[in-house]
Scaffold this motif. Structure first.
Motif, mmCIF file in Angstrom:
data_model
loop_
_atom_site.group_PDB
_atom_site.id
_atom_site.type_symbol
_atom_site.label_atom_id
_atom_site.label_comp_id
_atom_site.label_asym_id
_atom_site.label_seq_id
_atom_site.Cartn_x
_atom_site.Cartn_y
_atom_site.Cartn_z
ATOM 1 N N ALA A 139 0.810 -1.214 0.000
ATOM 2 C CA ALA A 139 0.000 0.000 0.000
ATOM 3 C C ALA A 139 0.845 1.267 0.000
ATOM 4 N N MET A 140 2.080 1.187 0.516
ATOM 5 C CA MET A 140 2.836 2.406 0.751
ATOM 6 C C MET A 140 4.148 2.508 -0.013
ATOM 7 N N GLU A 141 4.902 1.420 -0.114
ATOM 8 C CA GLU A 141 6.238 1.524 -0.702
ATOM 9 C C GLU A 141 6.176 1.994 -2.157
ATOM 10 N N GLY A 142 7.002 2.997 -2.469
ATOM 11 C CA GLY A 142 7.074 3.534 -3.817
ATOM 12 C C GLY A 142 5.998 4.543 -4.157
ATOM 13 N N ARG A 143 5.123 4.841 -3.222
ATOM 14 C CA ARG A 143 4.042 5.790 -3.474
ATOM 15 C C ARG A 143 4.336 7.126 -2.790
ATOM 16 N N ARG A 144 3.855 8.174 -3.408
ATOM 17 C CA ARG A 144 3.986 9.512 -2.837
ATOM 18 C C ARG A 144 2.787 9.806 -1.931
ATOM 19 N N ILE A 145 3.064 10.426 -0.800
ATOM 20 C CA ILE A 145 1.991 10.852 0.103
ATOM 21 C C ILE A 145 1.414 12.162 -0.436
ATOM 22 N N LEU A 146 0.197 12.098 -0.936
ATOM 23 C CA LEU A 146 -0.425 13.285 -1.530
ATOM 24 C C LEU A 146 -0.935 14.248 -0.465
ATOM 25 N N SER A 147 -1.415 13.696 0.642
ATOM 26 C CA SER A 147 -1.851 14.539 1.753
ATOM 27 C C SER A 147 -1.784 13.737 3.037
ATOM 28 N N ALA A 148 -1.517 14.424 4.120
ATOM 29 C CA ALA A 148 -1.482 13.813 5.448
ATOM 30 C C ALA A 148 -2.345 14.647 6.381
ATOM 31 N N ARG A 149 -3.064 13.974 7.258
ATOM 32 C CA ARG A 149 -3.936 14.693 8.189
ATOM 33 C C ARG A 149 -3.830 14.081 9.581
ATOM 34 N N THR A 150 -3.679 14.920 10.575
ATOM 35 C CA THR A 150 -3.746 14.485 11.965
ATOM 36 C C THR A 150 -5.028 15.058 12.563
ATOM 37 N N ASN A 151 -5.799 14.217 13.205
ATOM 38 C CA ASN A 151 -7.104 14.635 13.723
ATOM 39 C C ASN A 151 -7.070 15.051 15.182
ATOM 40 N N ARG A 152 -5.873 15.062 15.763
ATOM 41 C CA ARG A 152 -5.676 15.520 17.128
ATOM 42 C C ARG A 152 -4.211 15.920 17.254
ATOM 43 N N PRO A 153 -3.833 16.643 18.290
ATOM 44 C CA PRO A 153 -2.439 17.102 18.399
ATOM 45 C C PRO A 153 -1.473 16.067 18.942
ATOM 46 N N ASP A 154 -1.989 14.955 19.464
ATOM 47 C CA ASP A 154 -1.098 14.009 20.121
ATOM 48 C C ASP A 154 -1.706 12.620 20.157
#
Length: 291
Positions: A17-32
């Motif tokens: 699912a992840m190797e070789g792919r670019r992260i188009l967007s990242a979201r954190t739904n809380r600060p910690d």
């Protein structure tokens, strides 16, 4: 808490699912989570490519094209789920866990190819941090770790040297990540049963043939648990939602009052498995077989 086999199973599930792919967007739904997220974590992840997924002990290491590594720990209840347009659910002889409650989705990564990876953690004992990939030797979580159980550095002589002079019980000593990386309560109990070593035996007495026997037992139990997808006791599930099934092979752990049985190349003696508490953790063993 997930131990090495469970974390390795998650790593293998995340690779396609992840190797070789670019992260188009990242979201954190809380600060910690357990600790605060690194400063600007979502911004630092967005736009970078995932080059490789590694594991060290119980930590997942996402190597990024930005020159940073995302270190992730699952804590007690952390799990990943994958939604993908171009990936079928991974097959396997597993029972699948129920879907995670989206109220506990704390980190969401959207990657190339229509892939979404979500980190869910109801208890929030997991954590994530970023560090420069070249600084791994100085990272406080990684710097003092012992060898991996399947590495050439882990052996009977290594165990004997690492345990020399230690007057703590061997069960407690094996949970020290400086002795061997990734072991936790479950697999220490299983390895000691296979090696026929009492968890109460003082660590410094593990030398020579006894150390060789224990090293082989540790290596084998970890390898078999990885092949089985880890052990599911409560919250653990692989990245594809599959529950591990090594718990059905336990010879000692959780078998209080049950007969010591023949398994894993050992002859069972029929004596009841007993439970004792060492440093606040349950230990299961056969007092007749383990000396």
């Amino acid at each position: 808490m997930p131990e090495l086999p469970e974390v390795e199973t998650v790593r293998r599930g995340l690779i396609p699912a992840m190797e070789g792919r670019r992260i188009l967007s990242a979201r954190t739904n809380r600060p910690d989570l357990r600790f605060a997220f690194p400063e600007r974590m979502a911004e630092r992840l967005t736009g970078t490519q995932v080059e490789r997924l590694d594991r060290r002990a119980k930590y997942l290491l996402v190597r990024l094209g930005s020159g940073e590594t995302l270190l992730m720990h699952l804590g007690m209840s952390g799990r990943f789920s994958i939604l993908a347009e171009d990936m079928a659910r991974q097959p396997g002889d597993f029972v699948y866990a129920p879907p995670a409650n989206p109220a506990h989705d704390h980190v969401v990564l959207d990657l190339e190819g229509g892939v979404r990876v979500t980190y869910n953690d109801p208890r929030r004992f997991g954590f994530m941090t970023l560090f420069d990939t070249g600084e791994e030797a100085a990272n406080p979580y990684l710097a003092q770790l012992g060898p991996e159980p399947d590495s050439n550095l882990f052996s009977g002589p290594h165990l004997a040297a690492a345990l020399k002079g230690r007057r703590s019980p061997i069960k407690t000593a094996l949970l020290d990540q400086r002795v061997v990386a990734g072991l936790g309560n479950i697999y220490v109990c299983e390895a000691l049963w296979r090696a026929r070593i009492s968890p109460k035996r003082q660590a410094y007495t593990i030398a020579g043939e006894r150390a060789e026997r224990l090293a082989v037992a540790v290596r084998n139990v970890i390898a078999e648990a990885i092949d089985a997808g880890g052990s599911t006791l409560r919250d653990y599930a692989g990245a594809d939602g599959a529950l591990g099934y090594f718990q059905h092979r336990f010879d000692a752990y959780g078998r209080e009052g049950e007969a010591c049985r023949g398994s894993s190349g050992n002859e069972g003696c029929g004596a009841p498995i007993i439970r004792l508490v060492q440093q606040g953790r349950s230990t299961f063993y056969c007092p007749a077989c383990q000396r």
